[in-house]
Design a protein around this motif. Structure first.
Motif, PDB file in Angstrom:
ATOM      1  N   MET A   1       0.774  -1.267  -0.120  1.00 34.01           N
ATOM      2  CA  MET A   1      -0.100  -0.065  -0.026  1.00 34.01           C
ATOM      3  C   MET A   1       0.958   1.216  -0.132  1.00 34.01           C
ATOM      4  SD  MET A   1      -3.249   0.587   2.396  1.00 34.01           S
ATOM      5  CE  MET A   1      -4.270  -0.989   2.339  1.00 34.01           C
ATOM      6  N   THR A   5      -2.517   5.934  -0.900  1.00 32.51           N
ATOM      7  CA  THR A   5      -3.612   5.063  -0.636  1.00 32.51           C
ATOM      8  C   THR A   5      -3.953   5.089   0.659  1.00 32.51           C
ATOM      9  OG1 THR A   5      -2.959   3.690  -2.543  1.00 32.51           O
ATOM     10  CG2 THR A   5      -4.542   2.725  -0.936  1.00 32.51           C
ATOM     11  N   LEU A   6      -3.118   5.013   1.649  1.00 36.12           N
ATOM     12  CA  LEU A   6      -3.283   5.206   3.089  1.00 36.12           C
ATOM     13  C   LEU A   6      -3.662   6.403   3.419  1.00 36.12           C
ATOM     14  CD1 LEU A   6      -2.872   3.332   5.478  1.00 36.12           C
ATOM     15  CD2 LEU A   6      -0.481   4.196   5.864  1.00 36.12           C
ATOM     16  N   ALA A   8      -5.406   8.355   1.760  1.00 36.82           N
ATOM     17  CA  ALA A   8      -7.022   8.517   1.111  1.00 36.82           C
ATOM     18  C   ALA A   8      -7.582   7.696   1.945  1.00 36.82           C
ATOM     19  CB  ALA A   8      -6.893   7.907  -0.232  1.00 36.82           C
ATOM     20  N   LEU A   9      -7.488   6.489   2.332  1.00 34.71           N
ATOM     21  CA  LEU A   9      -8.333   5.703   3.274  1.00 34.71           C
ATOM     22  C   LEU A   9      -8.294   6.397   4.588  1.00 34.71           C
ATOM     23  CD1 LEU A   9      -6.928   2.228   2.559  1.00 34.71           C
ATOM     24  CD2 LEU A   9      -9.259   2.850   2.141  1.00 34.71           C
ATOM     25  N   LEU A  10      -7.325   6.862   5.033  1.00 33.41           N
ATOM     26  CA  LEU A  10      -7.489   7.696   6.521  1.00 33.41           C
ATOM     27  C   LEU A  10      -8.425   8.744   6.394  1.00 33.41           C
ATOM     28  CD1 LEU A  10      -6.672   7.813   9.401  1.00 33.41           C
ATOM     29  CD2 LEU A  10      -4.709   9.278   8.534  1.00 33.41           C
ATOM     30  N   GLY A  12     -10.799   9.134   4.110  1.00 35.50           N
ATOM     31  CA  GLY A  12     -12.043   8.547   3.972  1.00 35.50           C
ATOM     32  C   GLY A  12     -12.777   8.345   5.242  1.00 35.50           C
ATOM     33  N   GLY A  13     -12.085   7.245   6.301  1.00 37.33           N
ATOM     34  CA  GLY A  13     -12.526   7.031   7.333  1.00 37.33           C
ATOM     35  C   GLY A  13     -12.567   8.281   8.233  1.00 37.33           C
TER      36      GLY A  13
END
Length: 154
Positions: A1, A5-6, A8-10, A12-13
């Motif tokens: 990853m 990406t990390l 973006a995930l963070l 988004g969360g």
């Protein structure tokens, strides 16, 4: 990853958590508003019940003219509890209300010619003679049975 990406995930969360928190805040406002509305409705219901008790007592004590009392009781009953209003024991109030619905009130009553007023008054007297016992019985029933549970809760 990858780092992107990390991130973006963070992000988004965090956005999901923020939206969930805001949704919870909005729901709490809705629940508080529903509680307030229920309390206002309960107070309105209790006030109408008290007013009905006063009117029924006044009608029975002769402090309130039969026709006026029946009209007022009918209108309050409709607002207090429509199923109670439609009870067969309360139909006399509806009958007297309908029998006098065409009679002018307030300023229009005062503006009537005296002969027309007397005709209406004769009609009121006839209605009172015909329905006095039933109206008194209905008022007594309201006080002793229909409204008694509400009085015990208060």
């Amino acid at each position: 990853m990858t780092g992107l990406t990390l991130a973006a995930l963070l992000a988004g969360g965090l956005l999901i958590l923020a939206l969930a928190g805001y949704a919870l805040h909005l729901w709490r406002r809705v629940w508080a508003q529903q509680r307030d509305q229920a309390q206002v409705e309960q107070e309105r219901h209790e006030r109408l019940g008290g007013d009905l008790q006063i009117l029924a007592s006044s009608l029975l004590d002769g402090q309130l003219p039969l026709i006026e009392g029946a009209i007022r009781i009918k209108v309050l009953l409709d607002n207090y509890d429509s199923s109670l209003s439609q009870d067969s024991r309360c139909q006399v109030f509806h009958l007297l209300f309908e029998a006098t619905a065409q009679v002018p009130t307030h300023g229009d009553w005062k503006a009537l010619d005296k002969s027309v007023r007397r005709q209406h008054e004769r009609h009121f007297n006839e209605l009172e003679l015909q329905h006095k016992a039933a109206a008194r019985s209905a008022a007594r029933w309201l006080l002793e049975e229909a409204l008694a549970p509400a009085r015990k809760r208060a």
